[in-house]
Design a protein around this motif. Structure first.
Motif, mmCIF file in Angstrom:
data_model
loop_
_atom_site.group_PDB
_atom_site.id
_atom_site.type_symbol
_atom_site.label_atom_id
_atom_site.label_comp_id
_atom_site.label_asym_id
_atom_site.label_seq_id
_atom_site.Cartn_x
_atom_site.Cartn_y
_atom_site.Cartn_z
ATOM 1 N N LEU A 21 25.336 -25.705 -18.397
ATOM 2 C CA LEU A 21 26.667 -26.387 -19.061
ATOM 3 C C LEU A 21 27.885 -26.021 -18.897
ATOM 4 C CD1 LEU A 21 23.748 -27.072 -20.632
ATOM 5 C CD2 LEU A 21 24.955 -26.641 -22.830
ATOM 6 N N CYS A 22 28.790 -26.948 -18.709
ATOM 7 C CA CYS A 22 30.239 -26.656 -18.356
ATOM 8 C C CYS A 22 30.591 -25.998 -19.816
ATOM 9 C CB CYS A 22 31.111 -27.844 -17.862
ATOM 10 S SG CYS A 22 32.663 -27.636 -18.165
ATOM 11 N N ASN A 23 31.518 -24.792 -19.394
ATOM 12 C CA ASN A 23 32.072 -24.070 -20.612
ATOM 13 C C ASN A 23 32.861 -24.995 -21.421
ATOM 14 O OD1 ASN A 23 32.968 -21.642 -21.971
ATOM 15 N ND2 ASN A 23 34.821 -22.313 -21.062
ATOM 16 N N TRP A 24 33.854 -26.007 -20.884
ATOM 17 C CA TRP A 24 34.836 -26.648 -21.439
ATOM 18 C C TRP A 24 34.339 -27.955 -22.251
ATOM 19 C CZ3 TRP A 24 38.694 -23.518 -21.567
ATOM 20 C CH2 TRP A 24 38.819 -22.395 -20.214
ATOM 21 N N CYS A 25 33.268 -28.237 -21.897
ATOM 22 C CA CYS A 25 32.829 -29.694 -22.341
ATOM 23 C C CYS A 25 31.484 -29.513 -23.312
ATOM 24 C CB CYS A 25 33.081 -30.860 -21.588
ATOM 25 S SG CYS A 25 32.307 -30.485 -19.876
ATOM 26 N N SER A 26 30.558 -29.610 -22.167
ATOM 27 C CA SER A 26 29.136 -29.871 -22.908
ATOM 28 C C SER A 26 28.505 -28.641 -23.630
ATOM 29 C CB SER A 26 28.073 -30.309 -21.662
ATOM 30 O OG SER A 26 28.298 -29.372 -20.509
ATOM 31 N N TYR A 27 29.132 -27.458 -23.026
ATOM 32 C CA TYR A 27 28.710 -26.338 -23.903
ATOM 33 C C TYR A 27 29.278 -26.208 -25.173
ATOM 34 C CZ TYR A 27 27.265 -21.538 -24.772
ATOM 35 O OH TYR A 27 26.512 -20.305 -25.070
ATOM 36 N N THR A 28 30.424 -26.622 -25.111
ATOM 37 C CA THR A 28 31.058 -26.774 -26.610
ATOM 38 C C THR A 28 30.337 -28.026 -27.598
ATOM 39 O OG1 THR A 28 33.032 -26.286 -25.698
ATOM 40 C CG2 THR A 28 33.248 -27.102 -27.742
ATOM 41 N N GLY A 29 29.960 -29.017 -26.705
ATOM 42 C CA GLY A 29 29.269 -30.037 -27.474
ATOM 43 C C GLY A 29 27.931 -29.528 -28.115
ATOM 44 N N ALA A 30 27.371 -28.814 -26.988
ATOM 45 C CA ALA A 30 25.818 -28.120 -27.664
ATOM 46 C C ALA A 30 26.122 -27.510 -28.909
ATOM 47 C CB ALA A 30 25.569 -27.277 -26.586
ATOM 48 N N ASP A 31 27.360 -26.575 -28.776
ATOM 49 C CA ASP A 31 27.685 -25.562 -29.869
ATOM 50 C C ASP A 31 28.128 -26.529 -31.321
ATOM 51 O OD1 ASP A 31 27.905 -23.006 -30.266
ATOM 52 O OD2 ASP A 31 30.137 -22.742 -30.101
ATOM 53 N N LEU A 32 28.460 -27.593 -30.994
ATOM 54 C CA LEU A 32 28.848 -28.777 -32.144
ATOM 55 C C LEU A 32 27.586 -29.237 -32.746
ATOM 56 C CD1 LEU A 32 31.306 -29.901 -33.956
ATOM 57 C CD2 LEU A 32 31.495 -31.627 -32.156
ATOM 58 N N ALA A 33 26.776 -29.574 -31.858
ATOM 59 C CA ALA A 33 25.375 -29.971 -32.188
ATOM 60 C C ALA A 33 24.718 -29.020 -33.113
ATOM 61 C CB ALA A 33 24.727 -30.635 -31.077
ATOM 62 N N GLY A 34 24.751 -27.829 -32.833
ATOM 63 C CA GLY A 34 24.108 -26.882 -33.577
ATOM 64 C C GLY A 34 24.864 -26.543 -34.892
ATOM 65 N N VAL A 35 26.216 -26.652 -34.843
ATOM 66 C CA VAL A 35 26.973 -26.591 -36.079
ATOM 67 C C VAL A 35 26.344 -27.608 -37.107
ATOM 68 C CG1 VAL A 35 29.298 -26.538 -37.340
ATOM 69 C CG2 VAL A 35 28.711 -25.224 -35.202
ATOM 70 N N ALA A 36 26.396 -28.800 -36.536
ATOM 71 C CA ALA A 36 26.131 -29.931 -37.263
ATOM 72 C C ALA A 36 24.817 -30.191 -37.646
ATOM 73 C CB ALA A 36 26.823 -31.378 -36.458
ATOM 74 N N ARG A 37 23.939 -29.222 -37.009
ATOM 75 C CA ARG A 37 22.335 -29.388 -37.489
ATOM 76 C C ARG A 37 21.845 -30.638 -36.833
ATOM 77 N NH1 ARG A 37 21.074 -25.397 -41.518
ATOM 78 N NH2 ARG A 37 22.939 -24.167 -41.985
ATOM 79 N N LEU A 38 22.249 -30.925 -35.866
ATOM 80 C CA LEU A 38 21.541 -32.116 -35.212
ATOM 81 C C LEU A 38 20.390 -31.851 -34.459
ATOM 82 C CD1 LEU A 38 24.534 -33.757 -33.263
ATOM 83 C CD2 LEU A 38 23.620 -34.131 -35.617
ATOM 84 N N GLN A 39 19.257 -32.647 -34.736
ATOM 85 C CA GLN A 39 17.992 -31.938 -34.246
ATOM 86 C C GLN A 39 17.690 -32.659 -32.737
ATOM 87 O OE1 GLN A 39 15.308 -30.878 -35.989
ATOM 88 N NE2 GLN A 39 16.947 -30.546 -37.232
ATOM 89 N N TYR A 40 17.437 -31.686 -31.857
ATOM 90 C CA TYR A 40 16.964 -31.979 -30.429
ATOM 91 C C TYR A 40 15.816 -30.824 -30.086
ATOM 92 C CZ TYR A 40 20.363 -28.293 -29.402
ATOM 93 O OH TYR A 40 21.057 -27.241 -29.676
#
Ligand code: FES
Length: 137
Positions: free
Chosen positions: A13-32
């Motif tokens: 995961l790219c640090n600048w985009c997808s890693y942050t997107g993944a982090d946001l998914a965790g914060v938003a409690r999205l299910q995956y």
């Protein structure tokens, strides 16, 4: 019938985009699915094909590279390089008898938490359908 197979999926995961997107998914409690083992890299263009092959030889059932959208790479052309490498990786995987569908390159921005969850869910389902990777490399 539901598969009990839980694949190991390595994600670069790219640090600048997808890693942050993944982090946001965790914060938003999205299910995956919890199958993704994320590895943070500074740019998708830094993921050498050798790393993908090593992931498979170490037991990964699938490998995904997630980078910034075209035109948004923080290193200007890193994701362009990632596209070229992805083509080579898919070709080599096919040549050595590994189903190329076990590998994917996708773009996810730092704001696309829901896209991250969708991509991981979809890729995990695909790898589950393909079944365990039988080590050939
Ligand atoms: Fe994200 Fe290059 S910095 S893909």
């Amino acid at each position: 019938m539901t598969s009990r197979f839980e694949p190991v999926i390595i994600g670069f995961l790219c640090n600048w985009c997808s890693y942050t997107g993944a982090d946001l998914a965790g914060v938003a409690r999205l299910q995956y699915p919890p199958n993704l083992r994320p590895i943070r890299v500074m740019c998708s263009g830094m993921v050498h094909p050798d790393l993908v092959m090593k992931a498979f030889s170490a037991g990964a059932d699938g490998v995904i590279i997630l980078g910034c959208h075209p035109g948004a790479c923080h290193y200007v052309e890193g994701n362009t390089k990632a596209v070229a490498r992805a083509d080579v990786i898919s070709m080599v995987l096919g040549d050595i008898g590994v189903d190329p569908r076990r590998f994917e390159l996708q773009w996810i921005s730092s704001a696309e938490a829901s896209v991250f969850a969708q991509v991981v869910t979809s890729f995990t389902r695909r790898i589950k359908r393909l079944g365990p990777y039988k080590r050939k490399i």
